[in-house]
Design a protein around this motif. Sequence first.
Motif, PDB file in Angstrom:
ATOM      1  N   LEU A 161      -9.251   7.581  -1.924  1.00 36.44           N
ATOM      2  CA  LEU A 161      -8.410   6.511  -2.477  1.00 36.44           C
ATOM      3  C   LEU A 161      -7.131   7.082  -3.085  1.00 36.44           C
ATOM      4  N   GLU A 162      -7.257   8.215  -3.762  1.00 31.91           N
ATOM      5  CA  GLU A 162      -6.079   8.855  -4.346  1.00 31.91           C
ATOM      6  C   GLU A 162      -5.115   9.318  -3.259  1.00 31.91           C
ATOM      7  N   ASP A 163      -5.655   9.861  -2.192  1.00 28.56           N
ATOM      8  CA  ASP A 163      -4.797  10.305  -1.079  1.00 28.56           C
ATOM      9  C   ASP A 163      -4.055   9.122  -0.456  1.00 28.56           C
ATOM     10  N   ALA A 164      -4.725   7.973  -0.346  1.00 28.17           N
ATOM     11  CA  ALA A 164      -4.064   6.784   0.196  1.00 28.17           C
ATOM     12  C   ALA A 164      -2.942   6.325  -0.733  1.00 28.17           C
ATOM     13  N   ARG A 165      -3.186   6.374  -2.029  1.00 29.56           N
ATOM     14  CA  ARG A 165      -2.143   6.003  -3.002  1.00 29.56           C
ATOM     15  C   ARG A 165      -0.949   6.945  -2.894  1.00 29.56           C
ATOM     16  N   ILE A 166      -1.211   8.247  -2.801  1.00 27.59           N
ATOM     17  CA  ILE A 166      -0.122   9.220  -2.657  1.00 27.59           C
ATOM     18  C   ILE A 166       0.663   8.968  -1.372  1.00 27.59           C
ATOM     19  N   ASN A 167      -0.032   8.586  -0.315  1.00 29.48           N
ATOM     20  CA  ASN A 167       0.619   8.275   0.962  1.00 29.48           C
ATOM     21  C   ASN A 167       1.580   7.088   0.805  1.00 29.48           C
ATOM     22  N   VAL A 168       1.124   6.036   0.095  1.00 30.87           N
ATOM     23  CA  VAL A 168       1.975   4.865  -0.120  1.00 30.87           C
ATOM     24  C   VAL A 168       3.207   5.261  -0.949  1.00 30.87           C
ATOM     25  N   LEU A 169       2.994   6.049  -1.996  1.00 30.31           N
ATOM     26  CA  LEU A 169       4.120   6.482  -2.827  1.00 30.31           C
ATOM     27  C   LEU A 169       5.128   7.295  -2.016  1.00 30.31           C
ATOM     28  N   GLN A 188      10.397   4.098   3.615  1.00 28.24           N
ATOM     29  CA  GLN A 188       9.737   3.687   4.855  1.00 28.24           C
ATOM     30  C   GLN A 188       8.780   2.514   4.666  1.00 28.24           C
ATOM     31  N   GLN A 189       8.781   1.919   3.495  1.00 28.91           N
ATOM     32  CA  GLN A 189       7.945   0.732   3.281  1.00 28.91           C
ATOM     33  C   GLN A 189       8.788  -0.515   3.483  1.00 28.91           C
ATOM     34  N   PRO A 190       8.531  -1.250   4.553  1.00 31.50           N
ATOM     35  CA  PRO A 190       9.333  -2.442   4.805  1.00 31.50           C
ATOM     36  C   PRO A 190       8.818  -3.638   4.002  1.00 31.50           C
ATOM     37  N   GLY A 191       9.611  -4.120   3.092  1.00 32.08           N
ATOM     38  CA  GLY A 191       9.214  -5.307   2.339  1.00 32.08           C
ATOM     39  C   GLY A 191       8.386  -4.989   1.108  1.00 32.08           C
ATOM     40  N   SER A 192       7.841  -6.066   0.528  1.00 38.15           N
ATOM     41  CA  SER A 192       7.047  -5.965  -0.692  1.00 38.15           C
ATOM     42  C   SER A 192       5.606  -6.385  -0.401  1.00 38.15           C
ATOM     43  N   TYR A 193       4.677  -5.637  -0.994  1.00 38.37           N
ATOM     44  CA  TYR A 193       3.244  -5.896  -0.779  1.00 38.37           C
ATOM     45  C   TYR A 193       2.560  -5.871  -2.154  1.00 38.37           C
ATOM     46  N   ASP A 194       2.356  -7.046  -2.689  1.00 45.99           N
ATOM     47  CA  ASP A 194       1.874  -7.152  -4.074  1.00 45.99           C
ATOM     48  C   ASP A 194       0.534  -6.472  -4.294  1.00 45.99           C
ATOM     49  N   ARG A 195      -0.406  -6.644  -3.377  1.00 46.80           N
ATOM     50  CA  ARG A 195      -1.748  -6.091  -3.573  1.00 46.80           C
ATOM     51  C   ARG A 195      -1.734  -4.579  -3.458  1.00 46.80           C
ATOM     52  N   VAL A 196      -0.938  -4.064  -2.512  1.00 44.60           N
ATOM     53  CA  VAL A 196      -0.828  -2.610  -2.378  1.00 44.60           C
ATOM     54  C   VAL A 196      -0.148  -2.018  -3.609  1.00 44.60           C
ATOM     55  N   GLU A 197       0.892  -2.672  -4.082  1.00 38.90           N
ATOM     56  CA  GLU A 197       1.600  -2.161  -5.252  1.00 38.90           C
ATOM     57  C   GLU A 197       0.743  -2.239  -6.517  1.00 38.90           C
ATOM     58  N   LYS A 198      -0.099  -3.259  -6.610  1.00 36.71           N
ATOM     59  CA  LYS A 198      -1.033  -3.325  -7.750  1.00 36.71           C
ATOM     60  C   LYS A 198      -2.020  -2.171  -7.694  1.00 36.71           C
ATOM     61  N   VAL A 204     -12.574  -5.498  -6.948  1.00 33.80           N
ATOM     62  CA  VAL A 204     -11.774  -6.582  -6.368  1.00 33.80           C
ATOM     63  C   VAL A 204     -10.371  -6.076  -6.038  1.00 33.80           C
ATOM     64  N   THR A 205      -9.785  -5.285  -6.932  1.00 32.26           N
ATOM     65  CA  THR A 205      -8.455  -4.725  -6.693  1.00 32.26           C
ATOM     66  C   THR A 205      -8.442  -3.838  -5.459  1.00 32.26           C
ATOM     67  N   LEU A 206      -9.451  -3.000  -5.322  1.00 28.62           N
ATOM     68  CA  LEU A 206      -9.511  -2.085  -4.180  1.00 28.62           C
ATOM     69  C   LEU A 206      -9.702  -2.847  -2.869  1.00 28.62           C
ATOM     70  N   VAL A 207     -10.568  -3.854  -2.883  1.00 22.75           N
ATOM     71  CA  VAL A 207     -10.808  -4.642  -1.660  1.00 22.75           C
ATOM     72  C   VAL A 207      -9.535  -5.361  -1.230  1.00 22.75           C
ATOM     73  N   ALA A 208      -8.815  -5.946  -2.197  1.00 21.05           N
ATOM     74  CA  ALA A 208      -7.587  -6.670  -1.875  1.00 21.05           C
ATOM     75  C   ALA A 208      -6.535  -5.721  -1.298  1.00 21.05           C
ATOM     76  N   ALA A 209      -6.399  -4.543  -1.904  1.00 21.04           N
ATOM     77  CA  ALA A 209      -5.412  -3.571  -1.416  1.00 21.04           C
ATOM     78  C   ALA A 209      -5.749  -3.103  -0.013  1.00 21.04           C
ATOM     79  N   ASP A 210      -7.017  -2.808   0.230  1.00 19.41           N
ATOM     80  CA  ASP A 210      -7.393  -2.350   1.568  1.00 19.41           C
ATOM     81  C   ASP A 210      -7.155  -3.449   2.602  1.00 19.41           C
ATOM     82  N   GLY A 211      -7.449  -4.688   2.234  1.00 16.08           N
ATOM     83  CA  GLY A 211      -7.213  -5.782   3.166  1.00 16.08           C
ATOM     84  C   GLY A 211      -5.751  -5.888   3.557  1.00 16.08           C
ATOM     85  N   GLU A 212      -4.871  -5.719   2.570  1.00 12.66           N
ATOM     86  CA  GLU A 212      -3.439  -5.804   2.870  1.00 12.66           C
ATOM     87  C   GLU A 212      -2.951  -4.582   3.640  1.00 12.66           C
TER      88      GLU A 212
END
Length: 351
Positions: free
Chosen positions: A90-98, A105-115, A235-243
């Motif tokens: 999960l930490e590696d995925a967060r670092i990847n998003v950052l 390279q992130q097109p647009g805004s993604y509320d669940r991912v940013e949360k 719930v936060t993790l499930v929502a982020a993964d879904g997005e």
Amino acid sequence: MTPAPTDTVSQNSGLPAYSEFVSNPDVAPPPPGRRWPFVLLIVMGALLVLAPIVTGMFPRAVKGEAMIDSFAPYVTQSSIDGYRSDLQVLEDARINVLALQSAGQQPGSYDRVEKFVRDYPGIRSDMSTMIDAIDANRGNYEKLAAAPSFGSLPWLLALPGTFLIAAGVFGFRRAQAGQRAVLWRAVAALAGLALIATPIVGQLFPAAPAAQPLIDGFRPILTHDEVRKMQGYFVTLVAADGELDSRYTGAVRTAHPDADLTGITALESRWQPMTSRFAALIGAMNDNVVNFEAVVALNDSTKRFGFAAFRGIGWCYIVPGISVLICAGISIPRQGGDSAHRTNAIGGESK
């Protein structure tokens, strides 16, 4: 010639008369044996029966056993290593998003991912604390799991206590009648031996010191508030993964085909087994909050006497067991008293 009466012959020959054997109003009844040891057996038996009732040991021990059984799959080295590995994914995925955000390279805004990116440091800290608490008490848990099932402990007090009450009551009657009460002394001795054997065979002495550290280690994590917080994290993790799966990854690849998505794709490949493991752990925590509270209450039930129940539980079997053996031995009538009674019964002497 008319034969002489039997009594006359006996008197002339100096032998005891037959009537002295069959009927002699002067023969004393058997003296009563020691009765107070049997009274002590009754008292000790009653205490052994009442102790688990007064302390609520019967229902609380069953809940403690349920908690021990429920956590068995999660208190292993492989399970703990798996949870730590999942947190790192999960930490590696967060670092990847950052990194994608930093590179534009992130097109647009993604509320669940940013949360998820914003909240995950706190989530990881709390979940790591929970896993560390389980890991730190793995040895204590194994010692408690190796002891007799918690649900049997109150019965291993109450059943010997019941036999001691019976031995005391019937042994008292036999002693009062001047009998040796061998059977009931033997029953009491067997109950005493069973009490002594329980903590030795059941390894209660090595297990007892493990209970308090385990309670102290689990106390911060096994609460309703803590479980609700973990459920919120889930719930936060499930929502982020879904997005990430439904929108984010596809949008990044479309806009930037050469973008590095290694951390995010690793999360996607691990997501199903990861969520299954975390859901099972959080479910076990939720199911055992009440059981843990019962274990704490049982441990605290003897603090008024100056000791925690689990720390002193082995001695709660040993001390009564030794006392019972002493009482069973003391209740044996003195051989001299028996001999004197037999002499008085045969010779017709009453003093």
